[in-house]
Design an enzyme around this catalytic site. Structure first.
Site, PDB file in Angstrom:
ATOM      1  N   LYS A   1      39.369  35.649  48.173  1.00 11.70           N
ATOM      2  CA  LYS A   1      39.635  36.515  48.119  1.00 11.70           C
ATOM      3  C   LYS A   1      39.871  37.821  49.289  1.00 11.70           C
ATOM      4  CE  LYS A   1      37.804  36.422  43.546  1.00 11.70           C
ATOM      5  NZ  LYS A   1      36.413  37.474  43.160  1.00 11.70           N
TER       6      LYS A   1
ATOM      7  N   ARG B   1      28.990  42.704  32.912  1.00 11.16           N
ATOM      8  CA  ARG B   1      30.393  42.379  33.028  1.00 11.16           C
ATOM      9  C   ARG B   1      30.346  41.928  31.355  1.00 11.16           C
ATOM     10  NH1 ARG B   1      31.759  39.940  38.146  1.00 11.16           N
ATOM     11  NH2 ARG B   1      29.217  41.225  39.061  1.00 11.16           N
TER      12      ARG B   1
ATOM     13  N   PRO C   1      42.008  41.794  41.461  1.00  7.64           N
ATOM     14  CA  PRO C   1      42.690  40.372  42.494  1.00  7.64           C
ATOM     15  C   PRO C   1      41.871  39.666  41.554  1.00  7.64           C
ATOM     16  CG  PRO C   1      43.334  42.902  43.237  1.00  7.64           C
ATOM     17  CD  PRO C   1      42.052  42.889  41.757  1.00  7.64           C
ATOM     18  N   GLU C   2      42.105  38.361  41.180  1.00  8.63           N
ATOM     19  CA  GLU C   2      41.132  37.477  42.020  1.00  8.63           C
ATOM     20  C   GLU C   2      42.266  36.216  42.701  1.00  8.63           C
ATOM     21  OE1 GLU C   2      39.393  35.541  38.781  1.00  8.63           O
ATOM     22  OE2 GLU C   2      39.520  37.544  37.477  1.00  8.63           O
TER      23      GLU C   2
END
Length: 323
Positions: free
Chosen positions: A61, A306, A2-3
């Site tokens: 968010k 990442r 989720p962004e």
DNA sequence: CATTCGTCCTGATAGC
DNA sequence: TGCTATCAGGACGAAT
């Protein structure tokens, strides 16, 4: 994952189901999902039972529901404050969190963490469930405090000039009508860091995560390591405009999803991932270079613990001295 | 003070 | 087959 678009999809999906309903009962199945509630699961429950959900609002968010205490006596809000909410139920989806509306007859999800039983309403599911496999997300109760920058933010402005205390340090997002590019650019230029790190800093600009950061950088033809203090105004405008575009596209498609860890409030997955240009495309031809008759393969590098995906041809790594 | 890094988690998958 | 290693990453608090 989720962004901003995914969280906004959840917010939109949730608001018509929960607004105006009272939380009759709360069940914390896994206390790790409320670990950000400092006073523990019992206090979390005590704050919520009997309270009424006024709205669902968002900044970046972070998603929260301002609550009005119905007078049953819990610590949630004080009666006599003219209907002004003082606390909110805060949710962050983290990596894999879901907020699902479910009927009471639906079997518990494998990773069900918190269950809310809402006051009955015709044609509406009885339960709001928080489901989260990786437990990076969580729920907690937070104070609502005055904000002088016009409200919580997001796309649907709340009429209340209040913000969740735990989200007060979060910047507005690029889709927010009140987002200030001048403020963003001024702060960006003062940073001594790389561009992607800045895009992921929720205190500078919110809503952008690893996927949309890579997509925006690719679209803007900028490298993730580009020093922020060398960015020209037009370049900063470009990368933000591209972030806005890609997130609007994702929003229109109902959010991005890869592995069904993320589903929207009604359980339907987004499908935007099919149109990503950078993220996850290691070893594949750069679409833009290919269209120009140039052969260049996307590469993946570790950055900030990442993966980052770039095209070595059209997003060259910055060299010392010249741009 | 600003910036970067380690940590929290589970489960799918790769490799031996 | 069954084990271990790797990867995914948002946000916070600790370390630099």
């Amino acid at each position: 994952m989720p962004e901003l678009p995914e969280v906004e999809v959840v917010r939109r999906g949730l608001v018509s189901w929960v607004r105006g309903r009272t939380i009759d009962a709360v069940e914390v199945v896994d206390p790790r999902s409320v670990r950000r509630h400092a006073l523990g699961a019992g206090d979390f429950i005590g704050n919520l039972e009997g309270a009424t959900v006024l709205d669902v609002v968002r900044r970046g968010k972070f998603l929260w529901m301002p609550l009005l205490d119905t007078g049953a006596g819990g610590p949630a809000g004080t009666p006599g404050s003219a209907g002004i909410p003082q606390v909110a139920l805060m949710a962050h989806l983290g990596m894999s969190g879901q907020l699902l509306m479910q009927g009471g007859d639906v079997p518990d999800e494998k990773h069900l963490k918190v269950r809310f039983r809402l006051s009955p309403r015709d044609g509406m599911p009885e339960q709001l469930r928080f489901v989260d496999q990786r437990i990076f997300g969580g729920l907690f109760v937070t104070d609502l405090v005055p904000t002088d920058d016009g409200g919580p933010g997001g796309l649907a402005e709340s009429p209340l000039p209040l913000i969740a205390a735990e989200a007060a340090h979060i910047a507005r997002d690029p889709l927010d009508p009140a987002f200030s590019f001048d403020l963003f650019y001024r702060r960006l230029r003062k940073r001594k860091t790389g561009l992607k790190r800045a895009l992921l800093d929720q205190g500078l600009v919110s809503g952008i995560g690893n996927i949309y950061a890579d997509e925006a950088l690719w679209r803007a033809r900028l490298h993730y390591a580009r020093p922020t203090d060398t960015l020209r105004r037009a370049e900063a405008e470009r990368v933000l405009a591209e972030a806005r575009e890609v997130m609007l596209d994702a929003l229109a498609a109902g959010g991005t999803s890869f592995d069904s860890l993320y589903v929207n409030v009604n359980g339907a997955s987004g499908y935007f991932d099919r149109s990503l240009n950078a993220y996850g495309r290691e070893g594949l031809e750069c679409k833009r270079c290919a269209a120009a008759g140039v052969s260049s393969r996307m590469k993946r590098e570790q950055f900030m613990n990442r993966s980052s995906y770039t095209c070595p041809a059209c997003q060259p790594r910055p060299r010392n001295g010249r741009w």
